[in-house]
Design a protein around this motif. Structure first.
Motif, mmCIF file in Angstrom:
data_model
loop_
_atom_site.group_PDB
_atom_site.id
_atom_site.type_symbol
_atom_site.label_atom_id
_atom_site.label_comp_id
_atom_site.label_asym_id
_atom_site.label_seq_id
_atom_site.Cartn_x
_atom_site.Cartn_y
_atom_site.Cartn_z
ATOM 1 N N CYS A 178 1.020 -1.303 -0.055
ATOM 2 C CA CYS A 178 0.201 0.096 -0.064
ATOM 3 C C CYS A 178 0.744 1.254 -0.002
ATOM 4 O O CYS A 178 2.029 1.175 0.494
ATOM 5 C CB CYS A 178 -0.955 0.000 1.303
ATOM 6 S SG CYS A 178 -2.117 1.149 0.928
ATOM 7 N N ARG A 180 -0.688 4.741 4.982
ATOM 8 C CA ARG A 180 -0.239 3.880 6.072
ATOM 9 C C ARG A 180 -1.509 4.462 7.109
ATOM 10 O O ARG A 180 -1.202 4.820 8.334
ATOM 11 C CB ARG A 180 0.984 4.228 6.608
ATOM 12 C CG ARG A 180 2.081 4.014 5.733
ATOM 13 C CD ARG A 180 2.447 2.552 6.060
ATOM 14 N NE ARG A 180 3.817 2.353 5.181
ATOM 15 C CZ ARG A 180 3.851 2.242 3.803
ATOM 16 N NH1 ARG A 180 2.609 1.946 3.233
ATOM 17 N NH2 ARG A 180 4.780 1.866 3.091
ATOM 18 N N CYS A 181 -2.727 3.932 6.761
ATOM 19 C CA CYS A 181 -4.095 4.324 7.507
ATOM 20 C C CYS A 181 -3.583 3.975 9.288
ATOM 21 O O CYS A 181 -3.347 2.605 9.079
ATOM 22 C CB CYS A 181 -5.168 3.877 7.252
ATOM 23 S SG CYS A 181 -5.391 4.341 5.482
ATOM 24 N N MET A 195 -2.465 -0.090 9.465
ATOM 25 C CA MET A 195 -0.859 -0.531 9.278
ATOM 26 C C MET A 195 -0.331 0.257 10.281
ATOM 27 O O MET A 195 -0.510 1.534 10.617
ATOM 28 C CB MET A 195 -0.512 -0.182 7.917
ATOM 29 C CG MET A 195 -0.667 -0.896 6.948
ATOM 30 S SD MET A 195 0.466 -0.728 5.693
ATOM 31 C CE MET A 195 -0.646 -1.602 4.280
ATOM 32 N N SER A 207 -4.687 -5.517 5.793
ATOM 33 C CA SER A 207 -4.205 -5.244 4.401
ATOM 34 C C SER A 207 -3.712 -6.425 3.506
ATOM 35 O O SER A 207 -3.605 -6.520 2.418
ATOM 36 C CB SER A 207 -2.660 -4.249 4.442
ATOM 37 O OG SER A 207 -1.976 -4.691 5.303
HETATM 38 FE FE1 SF4 Z 1 -3.711 1.090 2.602
HETATM 39 FE FE2 SF4 Z 1 -4.977 -0.200 4.661
HETATM 40 FE FE3 SF4 Z 1 -5.293 2.589 4.234
HETATM 41 FE FE4 SF4 Z 1 -6.178 0.681 2.500
HETATM 42 S S1 SF4 Z 1 -6.860 0.974 4.707
HETATM 43 S S2 SF4 Z 1 -5.259 2.620 2.221
HETATM 44 S S3 SF4 Z 1 -4.645 -0.964 2.745
HETATM 45 S S4 SF4 Z 1 -3.190 1.520 4.796
#
Ligand code: SF4
Ligand code: SAM
Length: 371
Positions: free
Chosen positions: A55, A58-59, A63, A367
């Motif tokens: 990805c 880094r929500c 993550m 993820s």
């Molecule tokens: Fe990336 Fe997880 Fe955010 Fe989706 S939710 S953009 S996989 S960090």
């Protein structure tokens, strides 16, 4: 310190399952097809395909800041393997709807090719398979029309706030403009209905709820608020602190008139509401709330999941999974893959058990499962 010690959520790649098939697994029909049923009478028609675990955001609810230990390419399915698995799902196992996800599915360069191959498949009802994608939208503005041309029907775009500083804090990247541009481009390309996914985190973006609602209604997009689930860094989720669907509805009711939508919900996770802005009654539309934790909808679940390294998961929260990758690489036939897949779904538990005393967060982070 080794690189593995830096990782908050260790990623266990799936080993081929040595589990025997369940003894009570129903036999296939005479033509070799079978439904992805389970012992509780549910039938999976919707397949979530994770195209990558990587990805570019880094929500915080998903993550750690440093990212995760990405899977080595040789462990992940190549395009032909991915398309073969999708074909088995549709032609042998009654899957009718495919949603591409990740990680970030737009990072898979061959996304258009995989979508086009999927769109050629015909379901057991004689219709083209439905195609959708869940994305953070980074780069979608440039690619939306190409994806629509390849056969993508619609998108869900994740957007948790409209405040640029908060977006940058929440996703750890300063890219709010790209997410908003993605929504505009998706609408323009006809990837509709465009849905917007917003996860609500306590003490972080509760203040964004009504602004997001007004923004989506004005754009003609369908916003879905999602309760935060225990699938990211463990310290980011606490049952007692989480913002529940009821909290979200209470906040919305301060600025919107809300009526439960009349259409039946079926297997859809979102409870839908018809809403009108109390300050401007020309602003109307629908909003959804996904109460995965406080009001689980496991009894109506119709999903199966394929991870990017070829494992079948019968639930987001499952602590076991069935890898088909090595079986496939060892020369298994489509019927053998379908049988193993059906066996993995047959043993699906009745519920995710988040509220059980012994609940254990799965080893795989969101993820790497595909949300
Ligand atoms: Fe990336 Fe997880 Fe955010 Fe989706 S939710 S953009 S996989 S960090
Ligand atoms: N990267 C894409 C995206 O963000 O849309 C697709 C993958 S992401 C894992 C899929 C969805 O899961 C997103 O809408 C995201 O907000 C949601 N999600 C991620 N972690 C979550 C969590 N801990 N609880 C609830 N939803 C989560």
């Amino acid at each position: 310190m080794t690189s593995r010690e830096k990782i908050l959520l260790p990623l266990r790649t799936s080993a081929p399952s040595a589990e025997p098939l369940p003894a009570d697994l129903p036999a296939p029909a005479a033509d070799g097809t079978r439904a992805l049923a389970d012992r509780f009478g549910r039938v999976a028609r919707d397949l979530r395909v994770s195209l990558t675990d990587r990805c570019n955001l880094r929500c915080t609810y998903c993550m750690p800041a440093e990212g995760l230990d990405w899977m080595p390419t040789e462990q992940t399915l190549n395009d032909d393997e991915m398309i073969r698995m999708i074909t088995v799902a549709v032609e042998k196992l009654g899957i009718r709807q495919i949603r591409f996800t990740g990680g970030e599915p737009l990072l898979r360069k061959s996304l258009e090719k995989i979508i086009a191959a999927t769109k050629e498949l015909t379901t057991d009802e004689g219709k083209p398979v439905g195609t959708a994608m869940t994305t953070n939208g980074m780069g979608l503005a440039r690619r939306a029309q190409k994806l629509a041309d390849a056969g993508l029907d619609r998108v869900n775009i994740s957007l948790d706030t409209l405040d640029p500083e908060l977006y940058a804090r929440l996703t750890r990247r300063d890219r709010l403009k790209d997410a908003v541009a993605a929504i505009d481009a998706a609408i323009e390309a006809g990837l509709t209905p465009v849905k917007v996914n917003a996860v609500v985190m306590p003490g972080v973006n509760e203040g964004s709820i009504t602004e997001l609602a007004r923004f989506a209604l004005q754009k003609g997009a369908q916003l879905r608020f999602i309760e935060q689930m225990p699938l990211g860094p463990p310290e980011q989720w606490e049952r007692a602190q989480m913002v529940t669907a009821q909290d979200i509805l209470d906040e919305l009711a301060t600025e919107f008139e809300m009526t439960p939508a009349e259409e039946p919900r079926g297997s859809a996770p979102a409870a839908l509401w018809d809403v009108t802005d109390l300050t401007d009654d020309s602003v109307t539309g629908q909003l959804g709330v996904i109460a995965s934790v406080s009001h689980p909808f496991c009894g109506d679940c119709d999903r199966s999941r394929l991870t990017t390294d070829g494992a079948i998961r019968n639930c987001l929260f499952s602590n076991s999974e069935t890898s088909l990758r090595d079986l496939m690489r060892a020369g298994a036939s489509d019927d053998e893959l379908a049988e193993k897949w059906a066996g993995a779904m047959w043993v699906k538990k009745p519920g995710h058990g988040i509220d059980d005393v012994g609940f254990l967060q799965p080893d795989r982070p969101m993820s790497a499962i595909g949300g």
